[in-house]
Scaffold this active site. Sequence first.
Site, PDB file in Angstrom:
ATOM      1  N   ARG A 176       0.793  -1.210   0.135  1.00 46.05           N
ATOM      2  CA  ARG A 176       0.082   0.036   0.090  1.00 46.05           C
ATOM      3  C   ARG A 176       0.950   1.267  -0.035  1.00 46.05           C
ATOM      4  NH1 ARG A 176      -3.777  -2.570   3.836  1.00 46.05           N
ATOM      5  NH2 ARG A 176      -5.672  -3.190   2.510  1.00 46.05           N
ATOM      6  N   GLY A 177       1.994   1.165   0.787  1.00 47.74           N
ATOM      7  CA  GLY A 177       2.650   2.235   0.916  1.00 47.74           C
ATOM      8  C   GLY A 177       3.456   2.683  -0.531  1.00 47.74           C
TER       9      GLY A 177
END
Length: 349
Positions: free
Chosen positions: A289-290
């Site tokens: 996600r980052g």
Amino acid sequence: MSENTVFETDRPVFPFTAIIGQDEMKLALILNVIDPKIGGVMIMGDRGTGKSTTVRALVDLLPQIEVVANDPFNSHPSDPELMSQEVKEKILNQQPLEVLQTKINMVDLPLGATEDRVCGTIDIEKALTEGVKAFEPGLLAKANRGILYVDEVNLLDDHLVDVLLDSAASGWNTVEREGISISHPARFILVGSGNPEEGELRPQLLDRFGMHAEIRTVKDYQTRVSIVLQRLEFDESPKDFRKLYQEKQEELTKRIAEARERVKSVKLVDDYYSIISSICSDLDIDGLRGDLVTNRAAKALCAFEGREIVEEQDLIRIMPLCLRHRLRKDPLETIDSGEKIQQILEKYF
């Protein structure tokens, strides 16, 4: 100002462009309006630092979108992913659709809200007696294609937070009762605010927010005096105060609307994809996600500043916002998460 733009409201809102400082929070909110797929913002900070004021001030800046008239889900007239089943059936039956231009909606989620109020309810009696799926839409339906704001999100029941985050991630809300199931689109920007003294969110929930803004109390006395005088002036005559910032508000709204179109064509060079993922790996961030959020946020910032190719400076500005809440907390570490990210950025840039 265009005829469709509503500037004066029944309850005057403090102008977004009048807010002094808190640039990190303001930038995170604007970038999410430009690209809702960034995944929302978590704003954590001290009491009385203007978190709620800033989020509610965002309403004035929201650009207009096309919606199907009299549809409780703010359905898109042509995108199947953003329309209700009823609208899809009308299109299949070649029935005409009345389309309206309206401002992006913002919905406040009260702390004491029940799951039925959030997700909606099915009228079982009507379904059994009349044979129709009688659905009473909830707040998720109203927030579709808009913003859902949860103040004091760290005090919200964990089960409700899970429901919100699942809907935000999937873009759909499903209500099931007594064998009857109803789904509707629920694509919204989730904005949460809270005070860390009242409890932290679980790490797996924090990770679901695209960006994380930290707000600190202003220490400089001159800035504090400016903020106090400004607030007193607004409280004395809200409409007159808003008129002072009307031109700036309209300029920023136009800039956001243009960026929403431009972001589709913004390019990120291959080297930056590698650098973003290398930094996430060096920071030992779980999942991807980052990486994804950083890519989207960098493009949104580039579009907001009127450019079409992401630059190094864009990454340096947005990476702390996208990554700091994803770092593993080590109780033995004395270094602040923001400093840790800055050290890694200095290594690469």
